[in-house]
Motif scaffolding. Structure first.
Motif, PDB file in Angstrom:
ATOM      1  N   GLY A 170       0.809  -1.210   0.000  1.00  0.00           N
ATOM      2  CA  GLY A 170       0.000   0.000   0.000  1.00  0.00           C
ATOM      3  C   GLY A 170       0.839   1.255   0.000  1.00  0.00           C
ATOM      4  N   VAL A 171       0.161   2.390   0.041  1.00  0.00           N
ATOM      5  CA  VAL A 171       0.822   3.689   0.133  1.00  0.00           C
ATOM      6  C   VAL A 171       1.272   3.894   1.580  1.00  0.00           C
ATOM      7  CG1 VAL A 171       0.528   6.175  -0.113  1.00  0.00           C
ATOM      8  CG2 VAL A 171      -0.601   4.615  -1.727  1.00  0.00           C
ATOM      9  N   SER A 172       2.499   4.282   1.763  1.00  0.00           N
ATOM     10  CA  SER A 172       2.982   4.557   3.116  1.00  0.00           C
ATOM     11  C   SER A 172       3.370   6.012   3.249  1.00  0.00           C
ATOM     12  CB  SER A 172       4.156   3.647   3.476  1.00  0.00           C
ATOM     13  OG  SER A 172       5.239   3.855   2.597  1.00  0.00           O
ATOM     14  N   GLN A 173       3.202   6.539   4.448  1.00  0.00           N
ATOM     15  CA  GLN A 173       3.530   7.931   4.726  1.00  0.00           C
ATOM     16  C   GLN A 173       4.327   7.990   6.037  1.00  0.00           C
ATOM     17  OE1 GLN A 173      -0.826   9.492   3.579  1.00  0.00           O
ATOM     18  NE2 GLN A 173       0.633  11.173   3.961  1.00  0.00           N
ATOM     19  N   SER A 174       5.230   8.945   6.067  1.00  0.00           N
ATOM     20  CA  SER A 174       5.990   9.135   7.306  1.00  0.00           C
ATOM     21  C   SER A 174       6.307  10.611   7.495  1.00  0.00           C
ATOM     22  CB  SER A 174       7.283   8.320   7.264  1.00  0.00           C
ATOM     23  OG  SER A 174       8.103   8.723   6.178  1.00  0.00           O
ATOM     24  N   PRO A 175       6.392  11.060   8.755  1.00  0.00           N
ATOM     25  CA  PRO A 175       6.017  10.315   9.944  1.00  0.00           C
ATOM     26  C   PRO A 175       4.496  10.183  10.050  1.00  0.00           C
ATOM     27  CG  PRO A 175       6.478  12.576  10.532  1.00  0.00           C
ATOM     28  CD  PRO A 175       6.764  12.463   9.057  1.00  0.00           C
ATOM     29  N   SER A 176       4.035   9.388  10.979  1.00  0.00           N
ATOM     30  CA  SER A 176       2.587   9.279  11.182  1.00  0.00           C
ATOM     31  C   SER A 176       2.065  10.482  11.955  1.00  0.00           C
ATOM     32  CB  SER A 176       2.237   7.981  11.901  1.00  0.00           C
ATOM     33  OG  SER A 176       2.952   7.889  13.126  1.00  0.00           O
ATOM     34  N   ASN A 177       2.901  10.997  12.832  1.00  0.00           N
ATOM     35  CA  ASN A 177       2.573  12.197  13.606  1.00  0.00           C
ATOM     36  C   ASN A 177       3.775  13.118  13.628  1.00  0.00           C
ATOM     37  OD1 ASN A 177      -0.167  12.055  15.099  1.00  0.00           O
ATOM     38  ND2 ASN A 177       0.677  10.010  15.319  1.00  0.00           N
ATOM     39  N   LYS A 178       3.496  14.419  13.547  1.00  0.00           N
ATOM     40  CA  LYS A 178       4.571  15.403  13.607  1.00  0.00           C
ATOM     41  C   LYS A 178       4.077  16.599  14.399  1.00  0.00           C
ATOM     42  CE  LYS A 178       8.449  17.499  12.425  1.00  0.00           C
ATOM     43  NZ  LYS A 178       9.788  17.008  12.872  1.00  0.00           N
ATOM     44  N   VAL A 179       4.803  16.909  15.467  1.00  0.00           N
ATOM     45  CA  VAL A 179       4.511  18.100  16.249  1.00  0.00           C
ATOM     46  C   VAL A 179       5.671  19.060  16.048  1.00  0.00           C
ATOM     47  CG1 VAL A 179       4.042  19.045  18.532  1.00  0.00           C
ATOM     48  CG2 VAL A 179       3.230  16.750  17.949  1.00  0.00           C
ATOM     49  N   THR A 180       5.364  20.286  15.700  1.00  0.00           N
ATOM     50  CA  THR A 180       6.405  21.265  15.438  1.00  0.00           C
ATOM     51  C   THR A 180       6.008  22.606  16.025  1.00  0.00           C
ATOM     52  OG1 THR A 180       7.846  22.159  13.708  1.00  0.00           O
ATOM     53  CG2 THR A 180       5.491  22.069  13.229  1.00  0.00           C
ATOM     54  N   GLU A 181       6.975  23.472  16.116  1.00  0.00           N
ATOM     55  CA  GLU A 181       6.708  24.814  16.612  1.00  0.00           C
ATOM     56  C   GLU A 181       6.443  25.760  15.449  1.00  0.00           C
ATOM     57  OE1 GLU A 181       9.476  24.635  20.663  1.00  0.00           O
ATOM     58  OE2 GLU A 181      10.125  25.806  18.924  1.00  0.00           O
ATOM     59  N   LYS A 182       5.613  26.715  15.696  1.00  0.00           N
ATOM     60  CA  LYS A 182       5.316  27.735  14.701  1.00  0.00           C
ATOM     61  C   LYS A 182       6.605  28.339  14.166  1.00  0.00           C
ATOM     62  CE  LYS A 182       3.033  32.244  14.300  1.00  0.00           C
ATOM     63  NZ  LYS A 182       2.220  33.272  15.011  1.00  0.00           N
ATOM     64  N   GLY A 183       6.682  28.449  12.839  1.00  0.00           N
ATOM     65  CA  GLY A 183       7.843  29.039  12.199  1.00  0.00           C
ATOM     66  C   GLY A 183       8.872  28.029  11.709  1.00  0.00           C
ATOM     67  N   LYS A 184       8.752  26.780  12.160  1.00  0.00           N
ATOM     68  CA  LYS A 184       9.687  25.743  11.712  1.00  0.00           C
ATOM     69  C   LYS A 184       9.253  25.180  10.364  1.00  0.00           C
ATOM     70  CE  LYS A 184      12.155  25.406  15.610  1.00  0.00           C
ATOM     71  NZ  LYS A 184      13.624  25.625  15.699  1.00  0.00           N
ATOM     72  N   ASP A 185      10.199  24.577   9.654  1.00  0.00           N
ATOM     73  CA  ASP A 185       9.895  23.885   8.406  1.00  0.00           C
ATOM     74  C   ASP A 185       9.659  22.411   8.693  1.00  0.00           C
ATOM     75  OD1 ASP A 185      12.369  25.663   6.346  1.00  0.00           O
ATOM     76  OD2 ASP A 185      10.552  26.347   7.367  1.00  0.00           O
ATOM     77  N   VAL A 186       8.759  21.781   7.926  1.00  0.00           N
ATOM     78  CA  VAL A 186       8.523  20.347   8.063  1.00  0.00           C
ATOM     79  C   VAL A 186       8.533  19.687   6.695  1.00  0.00           C
ATOM     80  CG1 VAL A 186       7.220  20.519  10.213  1.00  0.00           C
ATOM     81  CG2 VAL A 186       6.006  20.583   8.027  1.00  0.00           C
ATOM     82  N   GLU A 187       8.926  18.415   6.690  1.00  0.00           N
ATOM     83  CA  GLU A 187       8.894  17.612   5.481  1.00  0.00           C
ATOM     84  C   GLU A 187       8.092  16.354   5.741  1.00  0.00           C
ATOM     85  OE1 GLU A 187      13.081  18.691   3.172  1.00  0.00           O
ATOM     86  OE2 GLU A 187      12.787  16.711   4.057  1.00  0.00           O
TER      87      GLU A 187
END
Lengths: 112, 108
Positions: free
Chosen positions: A3-20
């Protein structure tokens, strides 16, 4: 699994940070989609890749959002300078051409 | 602008009853109308789909009724079961527009 997989399953970040956020589509699927699902809302289309064609970026909400698909397979959705309103579940899907979409389980993004 | 409007937002049905979810669309370029089913913590999965050249499609207990002139389509779940409790999304493809979802609860 196939199947299709995604990562991470959960991501908590602070305002202003970049996420992938990463998506591994089903092998052989030529099309790949990213959606955003906010609480109580439907699926908001973000971007669509089809083969080697230029991606359809018409759903990206701002220039802080970008996505790439390398080698026609794995895709990464990048959100720069995250804001609290970016908090949502980000879903990836893949398909043969424009047919049935197979969705991954999603990445739940929380921006504090 | 909401390209696909879905109703109701939530639905409670007794076991064995009929669940009906409605969608309306604006864009006549849409050429594919799928319904997706989503369980908590999971991604949506295709349930049934129809193209605009037919007025009805049935798969087991699930039926799509399509009215091209009215630009409306609906999902009927016959003999609804507690296992059908989920969120259902309609969609229209040209671009990829989804409805806002219907939370279905089937009471045993």
């Amino acid at each position: 699994g196939a199947g299709v997989s995604q990562s991470p399953s959960n991501k908590v970040t602070e305002k202003g940070k970049d996420v992938e956020l990463r998506c591994d589509p089903i092998s052989g699927h030529t099309a790949l989609y990213w959606y955003r699902q906010s609480l109580g809302q439907g699926l908001e289309f973000l971007i669509y890749f089809q083969g080697n064609s230029a991606p359809d970026k018409s759903g990206l909400p701002s220039d802080r959002f970008s996505a790439e698909r390398t080698g026609g397979s794995v895709s990464t959705l990048t959100i720069q300078r995250t804001q609290q309103e970016d908090s949502a579940v980000y879903l990836c899907a893949s398909s043969f051409s424009r047919g049935e979409q197979f969705f991954g389980p999603g990445t739940r993004l929380t921006v504090l | 602008q909401q390209q696909v409007k879905q109703s109701p937002q939530s639905l409670i049905v007794q076991k064995g009853g009929i669940s009906i979810i409605n969608c309306a669309y604006e864009n006549t370029a849409f050429d594919y109308f799928p319904w997706y089913q989503q369980f908590p913590g999971k991604g949506p999965a295709l349930l049934i789909a129809i193209r605009p050249d037919v007025s009805e499609k049935k798969e087991g207990r699930f039926t799509i009724s399509f009215n091209k002139s009215a630009k409306q389509f609906s999902l009927h779940i016959m003999d609804s079961q507690p296992g059908d409790s989920a969120t259902y999304f309609c969609a229209g493809y040209d671009q990829f527009y989804f409805g806002t979802g219907t939370s279905l609860t089937v009471i045993p």
